[in-house]
Design a protein around this motif. Structure first.
Motif, short mmCIF file in Angstrom:
data_model
loop_
_atom_site.label_atom_id
_atom_site.label_comp_id
_atom_site.label_asym_id
_atom_site.label_seq_id
_atom_site.Cartn_x
_atom_site.Cartn_y
_atom_site.Cartn_z
N THR A 1 0.84 -1.20 0.00
CA THR A 1 0.00 0.00 0.00
C THR A 1 0.87 1.25 0.00
OG1 THR A 1 -1.75 -1.16 1.19
CG2 THR A 1 -1.80 1.25 1.26
N VAL A 2 1.89 1.28 0.85
CA VAL A 2 2.79 2.43 0.91
C VAL A 2 3.50 2.61 -0.42
CG1 VAL A 2 4.91 3.31 1.99
CG2 VAL A 2 3.10 2.32 3.39
N VAL A 3 4.01 1.52 -0.99
CA VAL A 3 4.72 1.61 -2.27
C VAL A 3 3.79 2.10 -3.37
CG1 VAL A 3 5.89 0.25 -4.06
CG2 VAL A 3 6.47 -0.10 -1.66
N SER A 4 2.59 1.55 -3.45
CA SER A 4 1.67 1.97 -4.53
C SER A 4 1.23 3.42 -4.35
CB SER A 4 0.45 1.05 -4.59
OG SER A 4 -0.30 1.14 -3.40
N GLN A 5 1.02 3.87 -3.12
CA GLN A 5 0.65 5.29 -2.89
C GLN A 5 1.81 6.20 -3.26
OE1 GLN A 5 -0.78 5.64 1.12
NE2 GLN A 5 -2.81 4.86 0.59
N ILE B 1 3.69 10.30 -7.34
CA ILE B 1 4.68 10.87 -8.25
C ILE B 1 3.98 11.54 -9.44
CG2 ILE B 1 6.56 10.30 -9.86
CD1 ILE B 1 7.41 8.11 -7.92
N GLY B 2 2.89 10.96 -9.89
CA GLY B 2 2.19 11.48 -11.06
C GLY B 2 1.36 12.70 -10.77
N ARG B 3 1.17 13.10 -9.54
CA ARG B 3 0.31 14.26 -9.23
C ARG B 3 1.00 15.54 -9.45
NH1 ARG B 3 -2.76 12.17 -3.82
NH2 ARG B 3 -3.62 10.35 -4.81
#
Length: 102
Positions: free
Chosen positions: A91-95, A100-102
């Protein structure tokens, strides 16, 4: 040629050479896969066989059952902690990746 010779002399683990299928001679053909007639078991024989097999059952003692149950609960607890940690980490890695894309 040496390899062919060696392969021809190969034996099975029991020490016998594997039998090859012989071609059927015309007029003497016999079905190799003919069903074998099974001897039918009567109901009293069947019941006697079931009772004989039931006598071979070894039930665990109360202590063995308790120890096995405790071991199962411990393994379930360890597995649930492991999967919780892996899920939290993913979850931490995917968030992080999505932020990064925001």
């Amino acid at each position: 040629m040496f390899e062919e010779n060696r392969m021809a002399k190969a034996k099975t683990p029991s020490g016998r050479r594997p039998q090859t299928a012989q071609p059927a001679i015309a007029g003497n053909a016999v079905a190799a896969d003919a069903p074998v007639a099974k001897k039918k078991t009567s109901i009293p024989q069947f019941i006697a066989q079931v009772q004989a097999e039931a006598k071979k059952i070894v039930w665990p003692s109360r202590k063995e059952t308790w120890i096995t149950s405790v071991m199962v609960f411990i393994m379930v607890a360890i597995a649930s902690v492991f999967f919780f940690v892996v899920d939290a980490g993913l979850t931490v890695v995917s968030q992080f990746i999505l932020s990064i894309g925001r």
